[in-house]
Design an enzyme around this catalytic site. Structure first.
Site, PDB file in Angstrom:
ATOM      1  N   MET A 167       0.851  -1.201   0.000  1.00  0.00           N
ATOM      2  CA  MET A 167       0.000   0.000   0.000  1.00  0.00           C
ATOM      3  C   MET A 167       0.886   1.251   0.000  1.00  0.00           C
ATOM      4  O   MET A 167       0.442   2.335   0.375  1.00  0.00           O
ATOM      5  CB  MET A 167      -0.923  -0.008   1.215  1.00  0.00           C
ATOM      6  CG  MET A 167      -1.873  -1.213   1.194  1.00  0.00           C
ATOM      7  SD  MET A 167      -3.404  -0.959   2.094  1.00  0.00           S
ATOM      8  CE  MET A 167      -2.792  -0.668   3.735  1.00  0.00           C
TER       9      MET A 167
ATOM     10  N   GLY B  26      11.171  -2.993   5.295  1.00  0.00           N
ATOM     11  CA  GLY B  26      10.429  -4.261   5.268  1.00  0.00           C
ATOM     12  C   GLY B  26       9.962  -4.567   3.850  1.00  0.00           C
ATOM     13  O   GLY B  26      10.178  -5.669   3.321  1.00  0.00           O
ATOM     14  N   HIS B  27       9.327  -3.568   3.203  1.00  0.00           N
ATOM     15  CA  HIS B  27       8.873  -3.766   1.814  1.00  0.00           C
ATOM     16  C   HIS B  27      10.065  -4.028   0.894  1.00  0.00           C
ATOM     17  O   HIS B  27      10.018  -4.890   0.025  1.00  0.00           O
ATOM     18  CB  HIS B  27       8.169  -2.509   1.290  1.00  0.00           C
ATOM     19  CG  HIS B  27       6.935  -2.127   2.038  1.00  0.00           C
ATOM     20  ND1 HIS B  27       6.858  -0.994   2.807  1.00  0.00           N
ATOM     21  CD2 HIS B  27       5.722  -2.722   2.113  1.00  0.00           C
ATOM     22  CE1 HIS B  27       5.646  -0.897   3.319  1.00  0.00           C
ATOM     23  NE2 HIS B  27       4.942  -1.939   2.929  1.00  0.00           N
TER      24      HIS B  27
ATOM     25  N   GLN C 105     -10.141  -2.608   2.785  1.00  0.00           N
ATOM     26  CA  GLN C 105      -9.625  -3.260   3.982  1.00  0.00           C
ATOM     27  C   GLN C 105      -9.561  -2.332   5.196  1.00  0.00           C
ATOM     28  O   GLN C 105      -9.046  -2.712   6.236  1.00  0.00           O
ATOM     29  CB  GLN C 105      -8.260  -3.912   3.713  1.00  0.00           C
ATOM     30  CG  GLN C 105      -7.108  -2.956   3.481  1.00  0.00           C
ATOM     31  CD  GLN C 105      -5.865  -3.701   3.005  1.00  0.00           C
ATOM     32  OE1 GLN C 105      -5.779  -4.153   1.875  1.00  0.00           O
ATOM     33  NE2 GLN C 105      -4.872  -3.833   3.875  1.00  0.00           N
TER      34      GLN C 105
ATOM     35  N   GLY D 257       5.341 -10.198   4.131  1.00  0.00           N
ATOM     36  CA  GLY D 257       6.140 -10.107   5.355  1.00  0.00           C
ATOM     37  C   GLY D 257       5.508 -10.881   6.505  1.00  0.00           C
ATOM     38  O   GLY D 257       4.291 -10.864   6.685  1.00  0.00           O
TER      39      GLY D 257
ATOM     40  N   LYS E 210       5.541 -10.050   9.439  1.00  0.00           N
ATOM     41  CA  LYS E 210       4.937  -9.154  10.437  1.00  0.00           C
ATOM     42  C   LYS E 210       3.420  -9.279  10.421  1.00  0.00           C
ATOM     43  O   LYS E 210       2.771  -9.269  11.449  1.00  0.00           O
ATOM     44  CB  LYS E 210       5.337  -7.699  10.212  1.00  0.00           C
ATOM     45  CG  LYS E 210       4.799  -6.824  11.356  1.00  0.00           C
ATOM     46  CD  LYS E 210       5.254  -5.401  11.253  1.00  0.00           C
ATOM     47  CE  LYS E 210       4.450  -4.622  10.280  1.00  0.00           C
ATOM     48  NZ  LYS E 210       3.077  -4.325  10.734  1.00  0.00           N
TER      49      LYS E 210
ATOM     50  N   GLN F 232      -2.426 -12.136   8.132  1.00  0.00           N
ATOM     51  CA  GLN F 232      -2.637 -11.910   6.692  1.00  0.00           C
ATOM     52  C   GLN F 232      -1.988 -13.052   5.888  1.00  0.00           C
ATOM     53  O   GLN F 232      -2.573 -13.547   4.911  1.00  0.00           O
ATOM     54  CB  GLN F 232      -2.033 -10.564   6.299  1.00  0.00           C
ATOM     55  CG  GLN F 232      -1.972 -10.319   4.801  1.00  0.00           C
ATOM     56  CD  GLN F 232      -1.614  -8.882   4.459  1.00  0.00           C
ATOM     57  OE1 GLN F 232      -2.444  -8.005   4.560  1.00  0.00           O
ATOM     58  NE2 GLN F 232      -0.394  -8.621   4.055  1.00  0.00           N
TER      59      GLN F 232
ATOM     60  N   SER G  10       6.961  -0.624  10.073  1.00  0.00           N
ATOM     61  CA  SER G  10       5.563  -0.542   9.656  1.00  0.00           C
ATOM     62  C   SER G  10       5.321   0.854   9.112  1.00  0.00           C
ATOM     63  O   SER G  10       5.878   1.832   9.626  1.00  0.00           O
ATOM     64  CB  SER G  10       4.663  -0.770  10.875  1.00  0.00           C
ATOM     65  OG  SER G  10       3.355  -0.311  10.615  1.00  0.00           O
TER      66      SER G  10
END
Ligand code: PAF
Length: 284
Positions: A30, A36-37, A61, A147, A149, A153, A185
């Site tokens: 998003m 992380g991405h 969402q 991920g 994290k 999901q 995050s």
């Protein structure tokens, strides 16, 4: 890197990759990209010939009282980072492109969608499953990188791909943390510097549980108490859940002897943060 905004063009580009026999890796995001991405993009690039990334802040969402409007949108910065990394395609559709007027089809992974974050965020995983099913059909990746994290999901999306016989392998990459342990995050951007310190309690609570497991405590009820106690010690944090579950079914497990997912969600100010660890109990 080619930027693509329409479904038709993205399908054409991805089908062309498939025709040439190359492997296609996909990272759905998003935006508001962080390390992380970027670790997911690197994982895709090391495993696949071609890497596609999507940036789409998916309204489906977000609950009515959630942060859709203020969700960080940093498209130009994100595109520059992806360009530097060498991603091949950036798919960045608008909301009308993904959900044209009159769309009425949703994807629901029934039971898993009500567990952990799904219990606190009704409708959230229906939104995630719907957009990811659409993205998978548009891109038809060989591998899709997510991920750890977002452990709940991951469970939902694995089940989605399996139940719908999708030809995609879900690859789960480790949580990337700041030097002090805070899980990266996009929502960390909402935290003041004081809240940023308070947010460390999530990781701290997980480490306490891990230490207790290493010292021989395998009873989930006792481990959950240890985790909850750690969260209570930080006045700036409000616990949403502290759970010990099977990572695939997200069902509670009574003891961690066979390994388990330890997951926490807590509010720091108005920001809801999540974190988790996988524990494996060493044989006694
Ligand atoms: O993890 C996220 O950023 C989102 O839930 C995803 C998978 C991109 C779907 O919108």
């Amino acid at each position: 890197m080619k930027r693509i905004a329409t479904i038709a063009e993205m399908k054409a580009a991805c089908r062309q990759v498939a025709r040439t026999g190359k492997t296609l890796g996909f990272v759905a995001t998003m935006g508001a990209l962080h390390e992380g991405h970027l670790s997911l993009v690197r994982a895709s690039e090391s495993r696949c010939d071609v890497t596609a990334v999507s940036i789409f802040v998916n309204p489906l969402q977000f609950g009515p009282a959630e942060d859709l409007d203020k969700y960080p949108r940093t498209l130009e910065r994100d595109a520059a980072l992806l360009e530097q990394l060498g991603a091949d395609f950036l798919f960045m559709p608008g909301v009308e492109e993904m959900y044209p007027q009159g769309a009425q089809t949703y994807v629901l992974v029934e039971e898993l969608s009500n567990k952990l974050d799904g219990a606190s965020r009704p409708g959230h995983f229906r939104g995630v499953a719907t957009v990811v099913a659409k993205l998978f059909e548009i891109v038809r990746p060989d591998f899709a990188f997510f991920g750890q994290k977002d452990a709940a999901q991951v469970a939902v999306l694995r089940k989605l791909a399996n139940d719908l016989d999708m030809d995609v392998e879900i690859v789960v990459c480790p949580i990337v943390r700041e030097r002090d342990g805070l899980a990266m995050s996009s929502r960390n951007a909402y935290l003041t510097s004081e809240q940023r310190q308070q947010a460390l309690v999530l990781h701290r609570s997980l480490l306490r549980v891990q230490t207790a497991v290493e010292q021989g405590e395998h009873d989930s009820a006792k481990l959950i108490e240890i985790g909850k106690q750690a969260i209570t010690e930080e006045a700036g944090a409000r616990l949403d859940y502290f759970a010990i579950v099977d990572p695939d079914t997200l069902d509670s497990v009574a003891d961690v002897s066979r390994g388990a997912l330890v997951a926490v969600a807590a509010y720091v100010g108005a920001t809801r943060l999540i974190d988790n660890i996988l524990v494996t109990a060493s044989p006694q």
